[in-house]
Design a protein around this motif. Structure first.
Motif, mmCIF file in Angstrom:
data_model
loop_
_atom_site.group_PDB
_atom_site.id
_atom_site.type_symbol
_atom_site.label_atom_id
_atom_site.label_comp_id
_atom_site.label_asym_id
_atom_site.label_seq_id
_atom_site.Cartn_x
_atom_site.Cartn_y
_atom_site.Cartn_z
ATOM 1 N N PHE A 157 53.351 24.811 78.293
ATOM 2 C CA PHE A 157 52.848 23.588 77.654
ATOM 3 C C PHE A 157 52.109 23.928 76.367
ATOM 4 O O PHE A 157 52.310 23.289 75.322
ATOM 5 C CB PHE A 157 51.918 22.837 78.610
ATOM 6 C CG PHE A 157 51.255 21.651 77.982
ATOM 7 C CD1 PHE A 157 51.878 20.413 77.985
ATOM 8 C CD2 PHE A 157 50.018 21.771 77.375
ATOM 9 C CE1 PHE A 157 51.278 19.310 77.381
ATOM 10 C CE2 PHE A 157 49.408 20.683 76.767
ATOM 11 C CZ PHE A 157 50.040 19.446 76.770
ATOM 12 N N SER A 158 51.279 24.944 76.430
ATOM 13 C CA SER A 158 50.480 25.313 75.268
ATOM 14 C C SER A 158 51.367 25.843 74.142
ATOM 15 O O SER A 158 51.215 25.447 72.984
ATOM 16 C CB SER A 158 49.441 26.366 75.670
ATOM 17 O OG SER A 158 48.615 26.705 74.581
ATOM 18 N N GLN B 67 54.509 25.274 73.454
ATOM 19 C CA GLN B 67 55.392 24.289 72.829
ATOM 20 C C GLN B 67 54.626 23.156 72.165
ATOM 21 O O GLN B 67 55.221 22.310 71.500
ATOM 22 C CB GLN B 67 56.377 23.724 73.866
ATOM 23 C CG GLN B 67 55.747 23.008 75.048
ATOM 24 C CD GLN B 67 55.596 21.521 74.885
ATOM 25 O OE1 GLN B 67 56.418 20.871 74.260
ATOM 26 N NE2 GLN B 67 54.548 20.976 75.457
ATOM 27 N N ASN B 68 53.317 23.145 72.312
ATOM 28 C CA ASN B 68 52.529 21.999 71.858
ATOM 29 C C ASN B 68 51.331 22.457 71.033
ATOM 30 O O ASN B 68 50.184 22.122 71.312
ATOM 31 C CB ASN B 68 52.074 21.176 73.067
ATOM 32 C CG ASN B 68 51.513 19.823 72.687
ATOM 33 O OD1 ASN B 68 51.740 19.344 71.582
ATOM 34 N ND2 ASN B 68 50.767 19.226 73.587
ATOM 35 N N ARG C 19 47.854 23.746 72.396
ATOM 36 C CA ARG C 19 46.910 22.898 73.116
ATOM 37 C C ARG C 19 46.761 23.342 74.567
ATOM 38 O O ARG C 19 47.641 23.969 75.134
ATOM 39 C CB ARG C 19 47.360 21.438 73.069
ATOM 40 C CG ARG C 19 47.183 20.781 71.702
ATOM 41 C CD ARG C 19 47.497 19.288 71.767
ATOM 42 N NE ARG C 19 47.051 18.621 70.564
ATOM 43 C CZ ARG C 19 47.825 18.399 69.502
ATOM 44 N NH1 ARG C 19 49.079 18.811 69.509
ATOM 45 N NH2 ARG C 19 47.343 17.789 68.439
ATOM 46 N N ARG D 13 46.554 22.277 78.449
ATOM 47 C CA ARG D 13 47.200 21.199 79.195
ATOM 48 C C ARG D 13 46.213 20.125 79.665
ATOM 49 O O ARG D 13 46.489 18.937 79.560
ATOM 50 C CB ARG D 13 47.948 21.793 80.388
ATOM 51 C CG ARG D 13 48.944 20.844 81.029
ATOM 52 C CD ARG D 13 49.687 21.540 82.139
ATOM 53 N NE ARG D 13 50.741 20.728 82.703
ATOM 54 C CZ ARG D 13 51.424 21.052 83.794
ATOM 55 N NH1 ARG D 13 51.159 22.187 84.416
ATOM 56 N NH2 ARG D 13 52.359 20.256 84.252
ATOM 57 N N ASN E 23 55.687 23.904 67.517
ATOM 58 C CA ASN E 23 56.077 22.545 67.863
ATOM 59 C C ASN E 23 57.492 22.591 68.413
ATOM 60 O O ASN E 23 58.473 22.534 67.672
ATOM 61 C CB ASN E 23 55.995 21.619 66.649
ATOM 62 C CG ASN E 23 56.397 20.187 66.993
ATOM 63 O OD1 ASN E 23 56.781 19.899 68.126
ATOM 64 N ND2 ASN E 23 56.318 19.299 66.032
ATOM 65 N N ARG F 213 58.197 20.423 70.939
ATOM 66 C CA ARG F 213 58.126 19.235 71.781
ATOM 67 C C ARG F 213 59.422 18.414 71.690
ATOM 68 O O ARG F 213 59.961 18.204 70.610
ATOM 69 C CB ARG F 213 56.940 18.362 71.366
ATOM 70 C CG ARG F 213 55.588 19.034 71.520
ATOM 71 C CD ARG F 213 54.453 18.052 71.226
ATOM 72 N NE ARG F 213 54.483 17.569 69.851
ATOM 73 C CZ ARG F 213 53.740 18.093 68.860
ATOM 74 N NH1 ARG F 213 52.926 19.114 69.099
ATOM 75 N NH2 ARG F 213 53.802 17.599 67.644
ATOM 76 N N SER G 124 61.019 14.821 71.710
ATOM 77 C CA SER G 124 60.474 13.507 71.351
ATOM 78 C C SER G 124 60.791 12.472 72.429
ATOM 79 O O SER G 124 61.603 12.703 73.333
ATOM 80 C CB SER G 124 61.011 13.052 70.000
ATOM 81 O OG SER G 124 62.411 12.867 70.053
#
Length: 331
Positions: free
Chosen positions: A147-148, A150-151, A154, A156, A169, A171, A173
């Motif tokens: 999660f971190s 790909q984002n 950040r 989770r 990035n 992510r 959409s």
């Protein structure tokens, strides 16, 4: 992207080796190279065209960090043997299930055996949003890092502007996610149609001398039929080449083709080595894997999964076209 993320998160990098099959799409190798690691290509089992566990064992060195089994065409790899080898040598397993939506090994969905399993939603796949992918895992720490990564790094469960990993990035959409969510509901119906039409082709092709159906391991309890592949053995057809067979079938309106080349023949590994200095000591041009080369150069015949989504009549059209060409080649 899912493969690349999985490899990076597991800390695989410079001078590490990752074992994978030689007969798959280039993305499997690209992800390893982009991480700064070295892809180690091993031969496939001629019965299933999946990675041969015996070849995995022979390729392990002190630098081996992971195995990437690819569930080729949606047929499950021998996950019992692969997980046993991984446990013996303390290796990570990342399942490339890009073609295996719904495939099962001993009743469990593939992608759920290694540390991470990846799926593709590219335009040719059984579930598609045009592009995109997914990672699954039972390991909470691994998923949190995914999660971190790909984002934008950040956390989770953290604040919006809290970042504790170097991320990017990657992510997906909302619009393709909505398309894919709807397909979860229709996936079983589509699988049943492919199963039925593949059974029609199996029943017909197994009676034709010179055409060999792919097999599956006893542990494979369901296949996704992402590709319908059979082997053309030219010795039964007066040495007429596989390319002549493909041309004749396409002339009958059946969109068959040859598929992959051996990965180690890609120009990436022959021409552009200066761009990837960590591959400098690996002579890919000297690799010879006889099963892969025989299948790729002479035998494999592919039909895409959408060819199995028609009616029973459509499946019979494919079978009758193959029978027509076979009869012409045999006379």
């Amino acid at each position: 992207a899912a493969l690349e993320m999985s490899i990076m998160i597991l800390g695989i990098g410079a001078d590490d080796e990752v074992i994978m099959p030689s007969f798959t799409f280039v993305s499997t190798a690209n992800a390893v190279v982009r991480a700064g690691a070295i892809p180690v290509f091993v031969d496939v089992d001629c019965r299933t065209l999946n990675i041969d566990p015996a070849c995995i064992r022979a390729a392990i060195t002190e630098r081996t960090r992971a195995i990437i089994p690819v569930h080729y065409a949606g047929v499950g790899c021998d996950m019992d043997a692969i997980m046993e080898i991984a446990a013996e040598f303390n290796l990570q397993v990342i399942e490339d299930a890009a073609q295996a939506h719904g495939t099962e090994w001993e009743g469990r969905k593939v992608g759920a055996f290694g540390m991470g399993g990846i799926f593709s939603f590219q335009s040719s796949k059984n579930m598609t949003a045009g592009e995109g992918g997914a990672i699954i895992s039972d390991d909470e720490e691994f998923i949190n890092k995914c999660f971190s990564y790909q984002n934008a790094g950040r956390v989770r469960e953290g604040d919006w502007y809290e970042h504790d990993h170097l991320g990017g990035n990657f992510r997906l959409s909302a619009f393709p996610a909505a398309l894919l969510t709807a397909q979860i509901e229709s996936m079983e119906k589509d699988m049943a149609i492919r199963d039925a039409n593949a059974a029609i082709l199996d029943s017909g092709f197994e009676k034709i001398e010179g055409l060999e159906l792919l097999q599956k391991y006893p542990g494979t309890t369901r296949v996704s039929h992402h590709l319908y592949i059979f082997r053309y053995l030219k010795k039964y057809f007066d040495e007429k080449s596989r390319e002549q067979f493909l041309e004749a079938l396409n002339g009958e309106g059946i969109p068959v083709y040859a598929g992959y080349v051996p990965l180690y023949r890609e120009r990436l590994f022959i021409v552009n080595r200066a761009e990837y200095p960590w591959l400098e000591g690996v002579d890919f041009e000297k690799i010879t894997l006889p099963v892969t080369e025989r299948i790729a150069d002479e035998e494999a015949v592919w039909l895409r999964q959408n060819c199995l989504l028609g009616s029973e009549e459509d499946a019979m059209d494919i079978l009758q076209a193959v029978e027509k060409v076979v009869n012409a080649f045999s006379n």
